[in-house]
Design an enzyme around this catalytic site. Structure first.
Site, short mmCIF file in Angstrom:
data_model
loop_
_atom_site.label_atom_id
_atom_site.label_comp_id
_atom_site.label_asym_id
_atom_site.label_seq_id
_atom_site.Cartn_x
_atom_site.Cartn_y
_atom_site.Cartn_z
N LYS A 287 0.87 -1.25 -0.06
CA LYS A 287 -0.06 0.08 -0.08
C LYS A 287 0.90 1.28 -0.05
O LYS A 287 1.96 1.02 0.44
CB LYS A 287 -1.08 0.10 1.20
CG LYS A 287 -2.19 0.86 1.04
CD LYS A 287 -3.18 0.25 0.14
CE LYS A 287 -4.47 1.22 0.04
NZ LYS A 287 -5.48 0.59 -0.85
N ASP B 212 -6.53 4.74 -5.35
CA ASP B 212 -7.25 4.42 -4.10
C ASP B 212 -8.17 5.79 -3.76
O ASP B 212 -8.34 6.58 -4.92
CB ASP B 212 -6.22 4.12 -2.98
CG ASP B 212 -7.06 3.84 -1.74
OD1 ASP B 212 -7.54 4.53 -0.89
OD2 ASP B 212 -7.28 2.57 -1.62
#
Length: 386
Positions: free
Chosen positions: A67, A107
């Site tokens: 991430k 995202d």
């Protein structure tokens, strides 16, 4: 962790902090989104990256977990400012990623515009056209259904839950939170399948349509958010109303399904109590971990089925994996091909989660945790002490 210097339109030098956490490559290259939001810290990226490992494992595709992100806020910035920031961000990030090493995606705060600027700078620095980012536009290496994938996949997962109970989604009254990519396409797919979408929301409040949104009204929300980049306060309807400063879980109506598609921890204990009192029997997590621990306990105690984020919203990263496969083979699959593969993947995710839940006598959400963990653990043990 790295610094990201950039220049605003007034010529002032600004500074933000960037992150990329690479958790596990046991079953494939690191894979996970980039989040551009003021709330981003190292701890947030770590907890999202940890979850990503098991979500990716559930997809059945060869993807590890990671991430990344930054505390930069693209809201209110000009296109040129966003471009300069993305170029500076990629100038550092490109050293750590690659099509078989680490493949980031979008995202919160990172959509098609940002992916384009990031990819352009990567090509500039590396002098190669490769599938190093997913979420690209169709014209330059993207996949059909990538924008829709998380929202569509969340609904497909819900279909599997309902099918297992000899039920269907037609006529189900649904509360959708959020108005970004996930919420937009979840709402669209729900309407296509005959469900009734009652709410959508953003940080300013929520829209309530007592008779349910139409497809045209959902597309109006898409225009406000994707083109105008405005607030739901600008939504126009003769049938609905905008309620300022509240979560959509406060709406005064009965409902069958809740789809939290906004952000983490958006359903707290008090919200869970309200949802149970409204008649909600199924919660499908479109956002990453939107239900806090106390709310989960209340749902479990009340017999509400929770489709955990690592299972229910894995459609986005699943189609990212399919985009990687298309890039590697230098091919483009049709909308129908990708959609069919997405349905199959969401079916397989549900089956793996439900089988583990049955085997270990736990909830569906806990079954998803176990199924994802077992796959990663087996790969780690097989590869030895490395």
């Amino acid at each position: 962790m790295f610094r990201v210097p950039w220049m605003d339109d007034e010529g002032t030098i600004r500074m933000n902090r960037g992150y990329r956490v690479q958790f596990s490559s046991a079953i494939g290259p690191y894979k996970g989104g980039l989040r551009f939001h003021p709330s981003v810290t190292l701890s947030v990226i770590k907890f999202l990256g940890f979850e990503q490992c098991f979500k990716n494992a559930l997809t059945t595709l060869p993807m590890g977990g990671g991430k990344g992100g930054t505390d930069f806020n693209p809201k209110g910035k000009s296109d040129n400012e966003v471009m300069r920031f993305c170029q500076s961000f990629m100038t550092e990030l490109h050293k750590h990623i690659g099509s078989t090493t680490d493949v980031p995606a979008g995202d919160i705060g990172v959509g098609g515009r940002e992916i384009g600027y990031l990819y352009g700078q990567y090509k500039r620095l590396e002098n190669e056209f490769t599938g190093v980012l997913t979420g690209k536009a169709m014209e330059w290496g993207g996949s059909n259904i990538r924008p829709e994938a998380t929202g569509y996949g969340c609904v497909y997962f819900g279909l599997e839950v309902l099918k297992d109970q000899s039920d269907s989604i037609e006529g189900k009254r649904c509360l959708v939170s959020g108005s970004g990519n996930v919420a937009q396409y979840a709402a669209e797919k729900l309407l296509q399948l005959g469900a009734v979408v009652l709410t959508m929301s953003d940080s300013n409040g929520y829209i309530y349509e007592p008779e349910g949104f139409t497809l045209e009204q959902v597309h109006q929300v898409m225009h406000i958010k994707n083109v105008v980049r405005g607030s739901l306060k600008d939504y126009k309807s003769s049938t609905g109303k905008f309620v300022a400063g509240q979560r959509c879980w406060n709406v005064d109506t009965k409902a069958d399904i809740a789809l939290p598609c906004a952000t983490q921890n958006e359903i707290e204990y008090e919200d869970a109590v309200k949802l149970v009192s409204k008649g909600v029997k199924l919660v499908l997590e479109g956002a990453n971990m939107p239900t806090d621990a106390e709310a989960i306990r209340h749902f479990n105690k009340s017999g509400v089925i929770l489709g955990a984020a690592k299972a229910a919203n894995a459609g986005g990263v699943a189609v990212s994996g399919l985009e990687m496969a298309q890039n590697a083979g230098m091919v483009t699959w049709s909308f129908e091909q990708v959609n069919d593969r997405l349905k199959t993947i969401m079916h397989d995710i549900y089956t793996a989660s439900a089988d583990a839940a049955k085997e270990f006598n736990v909830t569906l959400a806990e079954g998803a945790n176990i199924a994802g963990f077992e796959k990663v653990a087996k790969a780690m043990l097989a590869q030895g002490c490395v």
